[in-house]
Structure formats: C-alpha cells, structure tokens
Design a protein around this motif. Structure first.
Motif, PDB file in Angstrom:
ATOM      1  N   THR A  45       0.832  -1.210   0.000  1.00 50.40           N
ATOM      2  CA  THR A  45       0.000   0.000   0.000  1.00 50.40           C
ATOM      3  C   THR A  45       0.860   1.251   0.000  1.00 50.40           C
ATOM      4  O   THR A  45       0.638   2.176  -0.785  1.00 50.40           O
ATOM      5  CB  THR A  45      -0.947   0.003   1.215  1.00 50.40           C
ATOM      6  N   VAL A  46       1.841   1.285   0.880  1.00 47.64           N
ATOM      7  CA  VAL A  46       2.674   2.484   1.003  1.00 47.64           C
ATOM      8  C   VAL A  46       3.572   2.661  -0.220  1.00 47.64           C
ATOM      9  O   VAL A  46       3.652   3.754  -0.793  1.00 47.64           O
ATOM     10  CB  VAL A  46       3.503   2.453   2.305  1.00 47.64           C
ATOM     11  N   PHE A  47       4.246   1.601  -0.632  1.00 44.05           N
ATOM     12  CA  PHE A  47       5.164   1.708  -1.765  1.00 44.05           C
ATOM     13  C   PHE A  47       4.433   2.154  -3.040  1.00 44.05           C
ATOM     14  O   PHE A  47       4.823   3.133  -3.676  1.00 44.05           O
ATOM     15  CB  PHE A  47       5.886   0.378  -1.975  1.00 44.05           C
ATOM     16  N   PHE A  48       3.366   1.467  -3.380  1.00 45.65           N
ATOM     17  CA  PHE A  48       2.631   1.850  -4.583  1.00 45.65           C
ATOM     18  C   PHE A  48       1.930   3.191  -4.386  1.00 45.65           C
ATOM     19  O   PHE A  48       1.855   4.002  -5.308  1.00 45.65           O
ATOM     20  CB  PHE A  48       1.624   0.758  -4.966  1.00 45.65           C
ATOM     21  N   GLY A  49       1.429   3.441  -3.181  1.00 51.23           N
ATOM     22  CA  GLY A  49       0.723   4.684  -2.892  1.00 51.23           C
ATOM     23  C   GLY A  49       1.605   5.908  -2.998  1.00 51.23           C
ATOM     24  O   GLY A  49       1.186   6.948  -3.527  1.00 51.23           O
ATOM     25  N   LEU A  83       7.189   8.880   2.464  1.00 53.21           N
ATOM     26  CA  LEU A  83       6.524   7.776   3.171  1.00 53.21           C
ATOM     27  C   LEU A  83       5.661   8.327   4.309  1.00 53.21           C
ATOM     28  O   LEU A  83       4.492   7.974   4.440  1.00 53.21           O
ATOM     29  CB  LEU A  83       7.572   6.800   3.700  1.00 53.21           C
ATOM     30  N   ALA A  84       6.237   9.181   5.133  1.00 54.27           N
ATOM     31  CA  ALA A  84       5.503   9.716   6.288  1.00 54.27           C
ATOM     32  C   ALA A  84       4.296  10.535   5.846  1.00 54.27           C
ATOM     33  O   ALA A  84       3.202  10.408   6.422  1.00 54.27           O
ATOM     34  CB  ALA A  84       6.434  10.560   7.154  1.00 54.27           C
ATOM     35  N   LEU A  85       4.464  11.371   4.843  1.00 51.06           N
ATOM     36  CA  LEU A  85       3.343  12.177   4.369  1.00 51.06           C
ATOM     37  C   LEU A  85       2.246  11.311   3.768  1.00 51.06           C
ATOM     38  O   LEU A  85       1.063  11.605   3.926  1.00 51.06           O
ATOM     39  CB  LEU A  85       3.818  13.226   3.361  1.00 51.06           C
ATOM     40  N   PHE A  90      -3.139   9.656   3.884  1.00 53.81           N
ATOM     41  CA  PHE A  90      -3.984   8.626   3.287  1.00 53.81           C
ATOM     42  C   PHE A  90      -4.224   7.386   4.142  1.00 53.81           C
ATOM     43  O   PHE A  90      -4.971   6.509   3.724  1.00 53.81           O
ATOM     44  CB  PHE A  90      -3.407   8.197   1.927  1.00 53.81           C
ATOM     45  N   MET A  91      -3.623   7.296   5.300  1.00 54.45           N
ATOM     46  CA  MET A  91      -3.799   6.104   6.136  1.00 54.45           C
ATOM     47  C   MET A  91      -4.393   6.517   7.484  1.00 54.45           C
ATOM     48  O   MET A  91      -3.663   6.856   8.412  1.00 54.45           O
ATOM     49  CB  MET A  91      -2.480   5.358   6.296  1.00 54.45           C
TER      50      MET A  91
END
Length: 131
Positions: A45-49, A83-85, A90-91
C-alpha cells in the motif's frame, strides 16, 4: 513482521525507486527475492501509494520546506518524507504523531542528525497545515 519493520522495508523500497528505472512491481519482486522478504499489505500500500501520489506528496514537501528547494533535500530524507506524508494523508489507521515519530527514527538510522531535525520540523509544519 511488525509495523516498524514493514515501514523500514517500505522506506527502503521508496528510496530504491529513486535510483531504479524498473517498474514498481519489478522492484518489489527483486527486493522480496534478494532480502527474502514477504511484502505485506502495508508495504504494498505504502510503496505503490507513494508513487501514485508522488506529485501531491512532493507539493506538500515543497510548500512546507521553507528556504529549501526539493532538489536540495537528501534522497534519504526525501524518501522518508514521502513515506511519512503518505501515511499522514492517506492512512487513517495511523496517528499523525506516530508517522512523524517513526520518520524521525528512520532519519536517525539512515540519515544524518541534521536530516532528523529537518524531517521532524517539516512534518510537524505539514501536520498543522493539513488540519
């Protein structure tokens, strides 16, 4: 794999992509094989997001980076900020304070002390502006 470990793997992938022209899928597959990693849902989720929302994330970085052009930010700090943003915007299941704290910890581990302070300040400002 703990969330902390997954976050670190996701950071490494986001960082890696900055230097690797391969597709996200290829980078993920190679990393999984090379590091014997089973990418969980968070990592995917994070990598693609991050790369799906890259322009939006970079705009937030630029808006909150007083006196710094995004091109002057170290690649390590930039990957951590993205990553943090992404988590912050979005999470919903991750508190903003946790995203900021974990980003600072990644900065201390992978970047310099100055980067950790910069990451903390930028993310704190971005968090206030996002409310």
């Amino acid at each position: 794999m703990t969330r902390k470990e997954a976050r670190e793997e996701a950071f490494i992938l986001v960082f890696e992509k900055q230097f690797n022209p391969d597709s996200l899928e290829e980078i993920l597959a190679c990393a999984a094989e090379a590091r014997d990693m089973q990418p969980n849902e968070y990592i995917k989720t994070v990598f693609f997001g991050v790369y799906e929302k890259l322009d939006e994330l970079d705009a937030v970085i630029s808006e909150n980076s007083v006196g710094w052009n995004i091109n002057r930010i170290s690649k390590t700090a930039l990957a951590i900020l993205r990553l943090a943003l992404y988590e912050m915007k979005f999470m919903d299941d991750i508190p903003v304070s946790v995203s900021i704290n974990e980003a600072v910890e990644l900065s201390k581990k992978y970047a310099g002390k100055e980067d950790a302070s910069y990451v903390n300040g930028l993310l704190g400002t971005a968090a206030k502006n996002m409310q």
